[in-house]
Design an enzyme around this catalytic site. Sequence first.
Site, PDB file in Angstrom:
ATOM      1  N   HIS A  50       8.667  24.405 121.767  1.00 16.07           N
ATOM      2  CA  HIS A  50       8.563  23.397 120.726  1.00 16.07           C
ATOM      3  C   HIS A  50       7.283  23.583 119.916  1.00 16.07           C
ATOM      4  CE1 HIS A  50      11.552  20.341 122.687  1.00 16.07           C
ATOM      5  NE2 HIS A  50      12.083  21.521 122.451  1.00 16.07           N
ATOM      6  N   GLU A  52       4.629  21.730 119.493  1.00 17.02           N
ATOM      7  CA  GLU A  52       3.377  21.425 120.170  1.00 17.02           C
ATOM      8  C   GLU A  52       2.921  22.588 121.049  1.00 17.02           C
ATOM      9  OE1 GLU A  52       5.753  17.487 120.132  1.00 17.02           O
ATOM     10  OE2 GLU A  52       6.143  19.647 120.061  1.00 17.02           O
ATOM     11  N   CYS A  86       6.852  17.801 126.028  1.00 18.54           N
ATOM     12  CA  CYS A  86       5.656  18.093 125.241  1.00 18.54           C
ATOM     13  C   CYS A  86       4.599  17.007 125.424  1.00 18.54           C
ATOM     14  CB  CYS A  86       6.021  18.223 123.766  1.00 18.54           C
ATOM     15  SG  CYS A  86       6.966  19.720 123.418  1.00 18.54           S
ATOM     16  N   ALA A 156      36.284  25.121  97.081  1.00 19.60           N
ATOM     17  CA  ALA A 156      36.186  25.710  95.752  1.00 19.60           C
ATOM     18  C   ALA A 156      37.548  25.609  95.088  1.00 19.60           C
ATOM     19  CB  ALA A 156      35.724  27.160  95.836  1.00 19.60           C
ATOM     20  N   ASP A 205      44.324  32.762 105.593  1.00 21.89           N
ATOM     21  CA  ASP A 205      43.208  33.468 104.961  1.00 21.89           C
ATOM     22  C   ASP A 205      42.431  34.387 105.892  1.00 21.89           C
ATOM     23  OD1 ASP A 205      43.865  32.041 102.689  1.00 21.89           O
ATOM     24  OD2 ASP A 205      42.367  30.484 103.043  1.00 21.89           O
TER      25      ASP A 205
END
Length: 331
Positions: A50, A52, A86, A156, A205
């Site tokens: 992370h 920190e 953390c 689209a 497709d």
Amino acid sequence: MCDNEYMRRALELAGYGRGFVSPNPMVGAVIVRNGEIIGEGYHRRWGEAHAEVNAVNSVKDKNLLKDATIYVTLEPCSHYGKTPPCAKLLIECGFKRVVIGTLDPFEKVSGRGVKMLREAGIEVEVGVLDEECRQLNYIFMTAHLRSRPVVTIKWAQSRDGWMDRKRTPEEPAQRFSNALTSQLTAKLRAENDVIMTTGATVRCDNPRLTVRGWDGRNPRPVILTSKPIEVGSHIADNESVWVYDDDVESVLCDLYSRGVTSVLVESGPTLLREIIERKLWDFARVEVADFDLGDSGEKAAPVIPYMPDSEFRIGSSRLYFYRSTSSHPIL
């Protein structure tokens, strides 16, 4: 420099994680001692250290941390996930002050990180550039407050409202996008955890649904179908694909339970219309190409029944962006 300026730098760092850290939030951290920045870091990729941790690791002399302030855009985590808490790290480092941009809405953190820090005797300030910090992670925040992923729909179409042209199964689908808008589609895919389509679209497709022409992660494909995916299709070769034969709202709930915070829907008009009619979407991006299909057009595009928030001309296309009126802002 003041607290706001250090937090702005932390916000800038956090943005470098866009497209790589989801379903985790983007987080940046800046360490300051005696008015000088001595360490910086941000969350680079999901499952890795992370912000920190990276900021602390950037400081060679750890003894300096005991007199330092750390600025973090989001409340430090307080639980064990892919990485240790953390908040625990900041306590162990002996920071005298922690400045937090905004609280974490995730139920396993939400206020617990601040509580841990204060109980350890650390001075904690919350809410520095709060709005900017929440806006940076709008999707993460919204998903956890609503307990469902943020849904973006896109398609689209031709200028006269068709999503395809009449063709044989062997012919390719009508192309509406140009090089620039195709790159923006790749960027949008990289910013979402999941890309959802239907078995009908896969059969018609044979899409790849991947990020091409952009630096980012491929979203996980989710296919809604009651039939097996055809062997030899691009999706069939993707080991990360999830297949559902369920109602779309139930699918969204299950995806959230699996940690998904954002879903991009790219499909034919049937699923898109259902999502619009059932008010299950949050954002929409519609690309309109600069040509008509006339009598050769097939598959009428959905219609969003109000004006777009914004529109832009990109090359030969015009992009329209919508925000659902049923998705009340949480920021």
